[in-house]
Design a protein around this motif. Structure first.
Motif, PDB file in Angstrom:
ATOM      1  N   ARG A  11       6.164  -1.207 -11.028  1.00  0.00           N
ATOM      2  CA  ARG A  11       6.577  -2.559 -11.053  1.00  0.00           C
ATOM      3  C   ARG A  11       6.905  -3.057  -9.853  1.00  0.00           C
ATOM      4  NH1 ARG A  11       9.346  -0.076 -15.468  1.00  0.00           N
ATOM      5  NH2 ARG A  11      11.381  -0.683 -14.543  1.00  0.00           N
ATOM      6  N   ILE A  12       7.543  -2.245  -8.982  1.00  0.00           N
ATOM      7  CA  ILE A  12       7.930  -2.964  -7.632  1.00  0.00           C
ATOM      8  C   ILE A  12       6.720  -2.994  -6.763  1.00  0.00           C
ATOM      9  CG2 ILE A  12       9.055  -2.176  -5.556  1.00  0.00           C
ATOM     10  CD1 ILE A  12      11.166  -0.259  -7.145  1.00  0.00           C
ATOM     11  N   ALA A  13       5.789  -2.230  -6.948  1.00  0.00           N
ATOM     12  CA  ALA A  13       4.496  -2.297  -6.204  1.00  0.00           C
ATOM     13  C   ALA A  13       3.780  -3.696  -6.620  1.00  0.00           C
ATOM     14  CB  ALA A  13       3.429  -1.274  -6.181  1.00  0.00           C
ATOM     15  N   ALA A  14       3.819  -4.143  -7.993  1.00  0.00           N
ATOM     16  CA  ALA A  14       3.204  -5.067  -8.528  1.00  0.00           C
ATOM     17  C   ALA A  14       4.065  -6.409  -8.013  1.00  0.00           C
ATOM     18  CB  ALA A  14       3.367  -5.001  -9.914  1.00  0.00           C
ATOM     19  N   ALA A  15       5.045  -6.267  -7.969  1.00  0.00           N
ATOM     20  CA  ALA A  15       6.023  -7.366  -7.404  1.00  0.00           C
ATOM     21  C   ALA A  15       5.889  -7.874  -5.944  1.00  0.00           C
ATOM     22  CB  ALA A  15       7.509  -7.061  -7.606  1.00  0.00           C
ATOM     23  N   PHE A  16       5.545  -6.853  -5.122  1.00  0.00           N
ATOM     24  CA  PHE A  16       4.920  -7.060  -3.721  1.00  0.00           C
ATOM     25  C   PHE A  16       3.689  -7.774  -3.589  1.00  0.00           C
ATOM     26  CE2 PHE A  16       8.295  -3.922  -2.147  1.00  0.00           C
ATOM     27  CZ  PHE A  16       8.946  -4.710  -1.198  1.00  0.00           C
ATOM     28  N   ALA A  17       2.680  -7.263  -4.804  1.00  0.00           N
ATOM     29  CA  ALA A  17       1.518  -7.837  -4.605  1.00  0.00           C
ATOM     30  C   ALA A  17       1.534  -9.197  -5.287  1.00  0.00           C
ATOM     31  CB  ALA A  17       0.539  -6.878  -5.785  1.00  0.00           C
ATOM     32  N   ALA A  77      -1.098  -5.791  -1.585  1.00  0.00           N
ATOM     33  CA  ALA A  77      -1.154  -4.805  -2.801  1.00  0.00           C
ATOM     34  C   ALA A  77      -1.285  -3.641  -2.533  1.00  0.00           C
ATOM     35  CB  ALA A  77      -2.037  -5.552  -3.771  1.00  0.00           C
ATOM     36  N   ARG A  78      -2.430  -3.412  -1.540  1.00  0.00           N
ATOM     37  CA  ARG A  78      -2.811  -1.917  -1.382  1.00  0.00           C
ATOM     38  C   ARG A  78      -1.697  -1.114  -0.477  1.00  0.00           C
ATOM     39  NH1 ARG A  78      -8.698  -4.153   0.030  1.00  0.00           N
ATOM     40  NH2 ARG A  78      -7.128  -5.212   1.474  1.00  0.00           N
ATOM     41  N   LEU A  79      -1.065  -1.891   0.497  1.00  0.00           N
ATOM     42  CA  LEU A  79       0.225  -1.258   1.142  1.00  0.00           C
ATOM     43  C   LEU A  79       1.100  -0.960   0.325  1.00  0.00           C
ATOM     44  CD1 LEU A  79       1.562  -0.300   3.719  1.00  0.00           C
ATOM     45  CD2 LEU A  79       2.409  -2.708   3.967  1.00  0.00           C
ATOM     46  N   ALA A  80       1.338  -1.846  -0.880  1.00  0.00           N
ATOM     47  CA  ALA A  80       2.366  -1.674  -1.783  1.00  0.00           C
ATOM     48  C   ALA A  80       2.318  -0.311  -2.655  1.00  0.00           C
ATOM     49  CB  ALA A  80       2.646  -2.827  -2.608  1.00  0.00           C
ATOM     50  N   GLY A  81       1.006  -0.363  -2.930  1.00  0.00           N
ATOM     51  CA  GLY A  81       0.509   0.836  -3.826  1.00  0.00           C
ATOM     52  C   GLY A  81       0.728   2.301  -3.095  1.00  0.00           C
ATOM     53  N   ARG A  82       0.107   2.105  -1.904  1.00  0.00           N
ATOM     54  CA  ARG A  82       0.409   3.470  -1.158  1.00  0.00           C
ATOM     55  C   ARG A  82       1.967   3.919  -0.857  1.00  0.00           C
ATOM     56  NH1 ARG A  82      -3.574   0.744   2.033  1.00  0.00           N
ATOM     57  NH2 ARG A  82      -1.966   0.276   3.675  1.00  0.00           N
ATOM     58  N   ALA A 104       4.792   7.342   7.344  1.00  0.00           N
ATOM     59  CA  ALA A 104       3.277   7.763   7.262  1.00  0.00           C
ATOM     60  C   ALA A 104       2.363   6.688   7.474  1.00  0.00           C
ATOM     61  CB  ALA A 104       2.942   8.335   5.904  1.00  0.00           C
ATOM     62  N   GLU A 105       2.865   5.192   7.127  1.00  0.00           N
ATOM     63  CA  GLU A 105       2.047   4.115   7.348  1.00  0.00           C
ATOM     64  C   GLU A 105       2.148   3.394   8.761  1.00  0.00           C
ATOM     65  OE1 GLU A 105      -0.296   2.450   5.397  1.00  0.00           O
ATOM     66  OE2 GLU A 105      -0.014   3.979   3.639  1.00  0.00           O
ATOM     67  N   GLY A 106       3.113   4.280   9.588  1.00  0.00           N
ATOM     68  CA  GLY A 106       3.081   3.768  11.001  1.00  0.00           C
ATOM     69  C   GLY A 106       4.269   2.452  11.036  1.00  0.00           C
ATOM     70  N   LEU A 107       4.927   2.306   9.870  1.00  0.00           N
ATOM     71  CA  LEU A 107       5.895   0.958   9.831  1.00  0.00           C
ATOM     72  C   LEU A 107       6.940   0.905  10.679  1.00  0.00           C
ATOM     73  CD1 LEU A 107       4.993  -0.266   6.275  1.00  0.00           C
ATOM     74  CD2 LEU A 107       3.691  -0.851   8.375  1.00  0.00           C
TER      75      LEU A 107
END
Length: 151
Positions: A11-17, A77-82, A104-107
């Motif tokens: 749900r959080i990932a979908a909100a970012f998407a 969306a892809r970043l939020a999923g990862r 891990a994403e280097g952010l």
């Protein structure tokens, strides 16, 4: 916006998407509804235009090991999923899992203040004491004063 199905991670990932679809070039900050003591002024400086350069993400740790806020400078969306899919939610290690994935994403992550989120009656009493002028605290006082069993 209505929440999608699935666990909190999805749900959080979908909100970012969704945020990315609405405003593709704008940062997005998701804040948990269980931190009623949050004062918008606490976010003004760390999220100000002057402080944003160099920040890819914002993370608001909760006292219990979770998090109360997560922001992405460029939600996708892809970043939020990862970052979120499969993260065990509501555990003492939830925040660590998310921070590890951000790394891990280097952010480049900017940390927000640590807050107490409300997971039970003791937390509710502490939050109400921290922010006695809020609607949350007023409602908690009303419930405490009401006759009969707790609601």
């Amino acid at each position: 916006m209505p929440q999608c199905g699935g666990g909190l991670d999805r749900r959080i990932a979908a909100a970012f998407a969704h945020a990315a679809r609405l405003a593709p070039r704008a940062p997005a900050l998701l804040v948990g509804s269980d931190t009623p003591q949050l004062d918008p002024a606490a976010l003004a400086a760390p999220l100000s235009a002057a402080q944003r350069p160099g920040a890819d993400a914002w993370f608001g740790p909760a006292e219990d090991g979770g998090f109360w806020a997560l922001g992405l400078a460029r939600p996708d969306a892809r970043l939020a999923g990862r970052l979120l899919h499969g993260v065990p939610m509501s555990t003492a290690a939830t925040g660590r899992h998310v921070l590890d994935r951000l790394a891990a994403e280097g952010l480049a992550v900017r940390e927000l203040p640590t807050l107490l989120d409300v997971d039970g009656p003791d937390d509710a009493a502490r939050v109400a004491a921290l922010a006695p002028g809020t609607r949350f605290a007023a409602r908690l006082r009303e419930l405490a004063a009401a006759p009969g069993p707790a609601r």
